[in-house]
Enzyme design. Structure first.
Site, PDB file in Angstrom:
ATOM      1  N   ARG A  95       0.808  -1.216   0.000  1.00  0.00           N
ATOM      2  CA  ARG A  95       0.000   0.000   0.000  1.00  0.00           C
ATOM      3  C   ARG A  95       0.846   1.274   0.000  1.00  0.00           C
ATOM      4  O   ARG A  95       0.503   2.264   0.644  1.00  0.00           O
ATOM      5  CB  ARG A  95      -0.975  -0.005   1.187  1.00  0.00           C
ATOM      6  CG  ARG A  95      -1.928  -1.188   1.203  1.00  0.00           C
ATOM      7  CD  ARG A  95      -2.815  -1.189  -0.052  1.00  0.00           C
ATOM      8  NE  ARG A  95      -3.684  -2.370  -0.086  1.00  0.00           N
ATOM      9  CZ  ARG A  95      -3.433  -3.465  -0.792  1.00  0.00           C
ATOM     10  NH1 ARG A  95      -2.342  -3.532  -1.543  1.00  0.00           N
ATOM     11  NH2 ARG A  95      -4.251  -4.488  -0.789  1.00  0.00           N
ATOM     12  N   SER A 135     -11.543  -1.578   2.058  1.00  0.00           N
ATOM     13  CA  SER A 135     -10.965  -2.049   3.322  1.00  0.00           C
ATOM     14  C   SER A 135     -10.543  -0.856   4.165  1.00  0.00           C
ATOM     15  O   SER A 135      -9.787  -0.003   3.705  1.00  0.00           O
ATOM     16  CB  SER A 135      -9.761  -2.954   3.053  1.00  0.00           C
ATOM     17  OG  SER A 135     -10.153  -4.115   2.348  1.00  0.00           O
ATOM     18  N   GLU A 167      -6.248   2.134   6.322  1.00  0.00           N
ATOM     19  CA  GLU A 167      -5.820   2.109   4.922  1.00  0.00           C
ATOM     20  C   GLU A 167      -6.436   3.272   4.165  1.00  0.00           C
ATOM     21  O   GLU A 167      -5.842   3.802   3.226  1.00  0.00           O
ATOM     22  CB  GLU A 167      -6.212   0.789   4.274  1.00  0.00           C
ATOM     23  CG  GLU A 167      -5.811   0.658   2.814  1.00  0.00           C
ATOM     24  CD  GLU A 167      -6.048  -0.720   2.258  1.00  0.00           C
ATOM     25  OE1 GLU A 167      -6.646  -0.822   1.163  1.00  0.00           O
ATOM     26  OE2 GLU A 167      -5.651  -1.703   2.920  1.00  0.00           O
TER      27      GLU A 167
END
Length: 299
Positions: A174, A225, A295
């Protein structure tokens, strides 16, 4: 600001909106107004807009499809640059696909499938654009952007167009070089794929799509998410084991279908979501000693 607005409105191919609600531009359907919302239709207009905004000293926020962000209720001060589907050109030559960063990942993966090129099946159900996927090295079902991206053209801080290649992308979980250099604006990327039977590619994409429908709360607004995967654990399972499935703060809820998602059940504010995230983090840390890191990008 009035002088800046006047200059921006003189740029051909640039939409300029004042006090634009960001709830219209995020998948969470949450967010107060941006002072200015800019939507360029050409690369020239984009560069001109960025130059004018930055030379005026006005803060600039870059937004793609808005599928992994949470905008505060107070909105965003300064200007938001929305890179939309006007930047959606896709070209295929051999096993290489080149695309502008406004193209949706669903469109990109379907173009690759039609051309009999494998490598982007994982991206078919991710509700974001190529620019956001490059920024965070988006991934799913064992695939990620790092597997396919070769080069990326970007607008540098001096307004020149440059290229980053291969390992210089610094892809990780990420993250990418663009996280470290938020002043860079990705314009297009070249990806290397592999030839395969289009029917088999489509079958894999359909399988991934069915898995998403079965497990994820696609019927409610969310930002995907909510938390990054903690090493050695799965965020959704930790949250479910903490008894938080269905836990609600205001209009925000830990999804009853998948505890790794926070959803907007109707009228949720950013404050609701942030309050929910904080309580989830506290409960999981207290019960399991695991720190959950969001996230979703909070703007």
């Amino acid at each position: 600001m009035s002088m800046l607005i006047k200059e921006l409105r003189s740029v051909a191919g640039l939409e300029v909106l004042c006090d634009e609600p960001m709830s219209r531009h995020t998948s969470f359907r949450i967010g107060g107004p941006a002072d200015l919302y800019l939507r360029p239709h050409t690369e020239h207009a984009l560069i001109q807009a960025v130059r004018l905004v930055r030379e005026s000293g006005t803060p600039l926020t870059v937004l793609g499809n808005g599928s992994n962000v949470l905008v505060r209720d107070e909105g965003i001060r300064g200007a938001v640059l929305g890179i939309g589907t006007e930047f959606g050109e896709v070209a295929i030559e051999g096993n290489t696909i080149t695309a502008q960063t406004g193209v949706l990942l669903s469109v990109l993966s379907n173009e690759a499938c039609r051309a009999g090129l494998s490598g982007l099946e994982f991206a078919g159900g991710i509700p974001g654009s190529l620019g956001g996927a490059l920024f965070m090295n988006a991934g799913a079902y064992g695939g990620q952007m790092a597997d396919v991206v070769q080069t990326t053209r970007y607008l540098a801080e001096d307004f020149s167009v440059r290229t980053v290649t291969g390992e210089a992308h610094e892809f990780g979980y990420r993250k990418s070089v663009f996280v470290q250099h938020p002043e860079w604006i990705a314009l297009s990327a070249q990806m290397q794929l592999k030839p395969d039977c289009a029917e088999e590619i489509r079958a894999r994409m359909n399988d991934f799509a069915q898995r998403r429908r079965d497990k994820q709360p696609l019927n409610l607004p969310s930002a995907g998410s909510t938390f990054k995967r903690p090493e050695g654990y799965f965020a959704g399972k930790l949250i479910e084991d903490a008894g938080l499935k269905g836990f609600t703060v205001g209009g925000a809820q830990v999804s009853e279908k998948h505890a790794g998602f926070v959803v907007n059940c109707g009228g949720a504010t950013c404050a609701d979501v942030l309050g929910l995230i904080e309580q989830v983090q506290e409960r999981v840390l207290r019960q399991f000693g695991v720190s959950l890191e969001p996230e979703v990008r909070i703007l």
